[in-house]
Write a protein that holds these residues in place. Structure first.
Motif, PDB file in Angstrom:
ATOM      1  N   ARG A 272       0.849  -1.194   0.000  1.00 47.09           N
ATOM      2  CA  ARG A 272       0.000   0.000   0.000  1.00 47.09           C
ATOM      3  C   ARG A 272       0.884   1.243   0.000  1.00 47.09           C
ATOM      4  N   GLY A 273       0.861   2.021   1.094  1.00 46.25           N
ATOM      5  CA  GLY A 273       1.614   3.266   1.121  1.00 46.25           C
ATOM      6  C   GLY A 273       3.106   3.076   1.359  1.00 46.25           C
ATOM      7  N   LEU A 274       3.867   4.163   1.095  1.00 46.49           N
ATOM      8  CA  LEU A 274       5.317   4.157   1.271  1.00 46.49           C
ATOM      9  C   LEU A 274       5.742   5.420   1.998  1.00 46.49           C
ATOM     10  N   ALA A 275       6.951   5.390   2.594  1.00 46.60           N
ATOM     11  CA  ALA A 275       7.506   6.587   3.234  1.00 46.60           C
ATOM     12  C   ALA A 275       9.002   6.453   3.371  1.00 46.60           C
ATOM     13  N   PHE A 276       9.700   7.598   3.316  1.00 48.11           N
ATOM     14  CA  PHE A 276      11.111   7.657   3.667  1.00 48.11           C
ATOM     15  C   PHE A 276      11.209   7.996   5.155  1.00 48.11           C
ATOM     16  N   PHE A 277      12.005   7.230   5.909  1.00 49.25           N
ATOM     17  CA  PHE A 277      12.163   7.515   7.337  1.00 49.25           C
ATOM     18  C   PHE A 277      13.547   7.061   7.773  1.00 49.25           C
ATOM     19  N   LYS A 278      14.299   7.982   8.356  1.00 47.66           N
ATOM     20  CA  LYS A 278      15.645   7.702   8.858  1.00 47.66           C
ATOM     21  C   LYS A 278      16.543   7.089   7.782  1.00 47.66           C
ATOM     22  N   GLY A 279      16.377   7.558   6.554  1.00 46.91           N
ATOM     23  CA  GLY A 279      17.227   7.111   5.469  1.00 46.91           C
ATOM     24  C   GLY A 279      16.807   5.819   4.809  1.00 46.91           C
ATOM     25  N   ASP A 280      15.769   5.170   5.345  1.00 47.34           N
ATOM     26  CA  ASP A 280      15.285   3.918   4.770  1.00 47.34           C
ATOM     27  C   ASP A 280      13.938   4.131   4.086  1.00 47.34           C
ATOM     28  N   LEU A 281      13.533   3.145   3.319  1.00 44.97           N
ATOM     29  CA  LEU A 281      12.236   3.142   2.660  1.00 44.97           C
ATOM     30  C   LEU A 281      11.329   2.159   3.400  1.00 44.97           C
ATOM     31  N   PHE A 282      10.154   2.631   3.817  1.00 46.87           N
ATOM     32  CA  PHE A 282       9.181   1.780   4.488  1.00 46.87           C
ATOM     33  C   PHE A 282       7.991   1.567   3.562  1.00 46.87           C
ATOM     34  N   VAL A 283       7.535   0.323   3.476  1.00 46.71           N
ATOM     35  CA  VAL A 283       6.413  -0.020   2.617  1.00 46.71           C
ATOM     36  C   VAL A 283       5.369  -0.759   3.448  1.00 46.71           C
ATOM     37  N   ALA A 284       4.145  -0.247   3.428  1.00 49.75           N
ATOM     38  CA  ALA A 284       3.062  -0.863   4.186  1.00 49.75           C
ATOM     39  C   ALA A 284       2.522  -2.078   3.450  1.00 49.75           C
ATOM     40  N   GLU A 285       2.329  -3.158   4.179  1.00 53.96           N
ATOM     41  CA  GLU A 285       1.788  -4.392   3.612  1.00 53.96           C
ATOM     42  C   GLU A 285       0.428  -4.741   4.241  1.00 53.96           C
ATOM     43  N   GLY A 286      -0.315  -3.699   4.686  1.00 57.14           N
ATOM     44  CA  GLY A 286      -1.625  -3.926   5.274  1.00 57.14           C
ATOM     45  C   GLY A 286      -1.526  -4.755   6.539  1.00 57.14           C
ATOM     46  N   ALA A 287      -2.407  -5.748   6.676  1.00 57.09           N
ATOM     47  CA  ALA A 287      -2.423  -6.583   7.871  1.00 57.09           C
ATOM     48  C   ALA A 287      -1.174  -7.445   7.994  1.00 57.09           C
ATOM     49  N   SER A 288      -0.436  -7.616   6.901  1.00 56.40           N
ATOM     50  CA  SER A 288       0.759  -8.469   6.929  1.00 56.40           C
ATOM     51  C   SER A 288       1.930  -7.808   7.637  1.00 56.40           C
ATOM     52  N   GLY A 289       1.944  -6.474   7.729  1.00 53.15           N
ATOM     53  CA  GLY A 289       3.015  -5.808   8.440  1.00 53.15           C
ATOM     54  C   GLY A 289       3.628  -4.645   7.684  1.00 53.15           C
ATOM     55  N   LEU A 290       4.831  -4.261   8.098  1.00 50.80           N
ATOM     56  CA  LEU A 290       5.532  -3.096   7.564  1.00 50.80           C
ATOM     57  C   LEU A 290       6.946  -3.511   7.176  1.00 50.80           C
ATOM     58  N   LYS A 291       7.314  -3.321   5.916  1.00 53.51           N
ATOM     59  CA  LYS A 291       8.640  -3.704   5.442  1.00 53.51           C
ATOM     60  C   LYS A 291       9.576  -2.493   5.437  1.00 53.51           C
ATOM     61  N   GLN A 292      10.811  -2.722   5.837  1.00 56.61           N
ATOM     62  CA  GLN A 292      11.844  -1.683   5.904  1.00 56.61           C
ATOM     63  C   GLN A 292      12.968  -2.051   4.950  1.00 56.61           C
TER      64      GLN A 292
ATOM     65  N   HIS B 125      18.212  -0.121  -5.985  1.00 53.62           N
ATOM     66  CA  HIS B 125      17.842  -1.498  -5.663  1.00 53.62           C
ATOM     67  C   HIS B 125      17.613  -1.625  -4.159  1.00 53.62           C
ATOM     68  N   PRO B 126      16.435  -1.257  -3.671  1.00 57.37           N
ATOM     69  CA  PRO B 126      16.147  -1.359  -2.239  1.00 57.37           C
ATOM     70  C   PRO B 126      16.335  -2.790  -1.740  1.00 57.37           C
ATOM     71  N   VAL B 127      16.900  -2.918  -0.533  1.00 56.16           N
ATOM     72  CA  VAL B 127      17.158  -4.233   0.052  1.00 56.16           C
ATOM     73  C   VAL B 127      16.355  -4.362   1.347  1.00 56.16           C
ATOM     74  N   LEU B 128      15.543  -5.399   1.448  1.00 55.41           N
ATOM     75  CA  LEU B 128      14.743  -5.626   2.644  1.00 55.41           C
ATOM     76  C   LEU B 128      15.656  -5.959   3.820  1.00 55.41           C
ATOM     77  N   ILE B 129      15.558  -5.170   4.890  1.00 51.68           N
ATOM     78  CA  ILE B 129      16.393  -5.410   6.063  1.00 51.68           C
ATOM     79  C   ILE B 129      15.570  -5.780   7.289  1.00 51.68           C
ATOM     80  N   HIS B 130      14.273  -5.491   7.268  1.00 54.72           N
ATOM     81  CA  HIS B 130      13.430  -5.853   8.412  1.00 54.72           C
ATOM     82  C   HIS B 130      11.977  -5.917   7.964  1.00 54.72           C
ATOM     83  N   PHE B 131      11.284  -6.961   8.375  1.00 53.18           N
ATOM     84  CA  PHE B 131       9.855  -7.096   8.123  1.00 53.18           C
ATOM     85  C   PHE B 131       9.157  -7.062   9.477  1.00 53.18           C
ATOM     86  N   HIS B 132       8.549  -5.913   9.791  1.00 50.17           N
ATOM     87  CA  HIS B 132       7.866  -5.734  11.073  1.00 50.17           C
ATOM     88  C   HIS B 132       6.471  -6.355  10.976  1.00 50.17           C
ATOM     89  N   THR B 133       6.388  -7.656  11.140  1.00 48.78           N
ATOM     90  CA  THR B 133       5.109  -8.344  10.982  1.00 48.78           C
ATOM     91  C   THR B 133       4.117  -7.987  12.080  1.00 48.78           C
TER      92      THR B 133
END
Length: 247
Positions: free
Chosen positions: A172-192, A200-208
């Motif tokens: 869903r939505g996206l945001a820049f925060f503290k130099g990283d890219l955050f992507v909302a995955e709805g009920a599944s969580g928040l990817k950083q 080439h963004p690299v997934l470093i944390h999936f806040h489920t």
């Protein structure tokens, strides 16, 4: 009455936003910031509003006397608007469009990146735009898998092109925060994602544990909207920590 009219316009646009109802702003100016699913943005003395088919401009140089200025047809299935340094990045179900605004507030079409039909928020910086394409109800794309994070090179605003695509769950939505890219995955969580290599963004944390539809990123806090309310998170020891909920 004029102030009331402007308030009603803003309230109307708020009600039309997808998922979060956030407000987008261009170049800050001390006014505020907004999420990637916003339907309106402010640049200097002008308010820009997207409907499903048009880009509308309102002169707000006088708060007591806002003036409707113009309406430009920009296609169909328009969903979001994000502003950066006098440019408007407009997300729609068929792709992303780029417009530049002049000193008189007039938008001029520059280019677009076309993708297959999907819901499409977008954010951008000096060189790259990040787009999520999402399948689901209301996205008109039941025939193919659309859930992707797309990185576009927009260093030439007249010729955006994709440099990276990554499979997502239902972004869903996206945001820049503290130099990283955050992507909302709805009920599944928040990817950083790390933007050490911004192409080439690299997934470093999936806040489920953090459901998210969209985010508003401030200097030290991130406001997250989701189905059950609004939540304020802060960055503590390089991790996200819940500060307060508004349910």
């Amino acid at each position: 009455m004029r102030k009331l009219l402007l308030l009603l316009v803003v309230s109307f646009c708020w009600s039309c936003t997808d998922e979060s109802g956030d407000v987008g702003f261009i170049d800050g100016g001390g006014v505020g910031v907004g999420g990637s699913t916003a339907r309106f943005a402010i640049n200097g003395e002008f308010l820009y509003i997207v409907s499903n088919t048009d880009l509308k401009v309102i002169n707000i140089s006088s708060v007591a006397d806002p003036q409707y200025q113009s309406s430009t047809p920009i296609g169909s299935g328009i969903e979001t608007i994000f502003g950066f340094k006098g440019n408007l990045f407009i997300g729609g179900q068929s792709g992303m469009k780029i417009y530049t605004v002049d000193a008189l507030g007039r938008p001029t079409y520059r280019s677009e990146f076309v993708h297959r039909t999907a819901c499409d928020p977008v954010i951008a910086n000096d060189q790259y735009a990040y787009v999520t394409t999402r399948s689901g109800e209301g996205c008109n794309n039941t025939l193919f898998e659309a859930n992707r994070l797309v990185t576009l090179d927009v260093s030439n605003l007249d010729n955006p092109f994709d440099v990276d695509q990554q499979q997502m769950i239902n972004p869903r939505g996206l945001a820049f925060f503290k130099g990283d890219l955050f992507v909302a995955e709805g009920a599944s969580g928040l990817k950083q994602f790390s933007l050490e290599d911004p192409a080439h963004p690299v997934l470093i944390h999936f806040h489920t544990e953090i459901a998210a539809n969209d985010m508003i990123a401030l200097e030290n806090t991130m406001i997250i909207t989701r189905d059950d309310g609004i939540y304020q998170f802060g960055c503590v020891d390089e991790d996200l920590e819940l500060f307060s909920p508004i349910q």
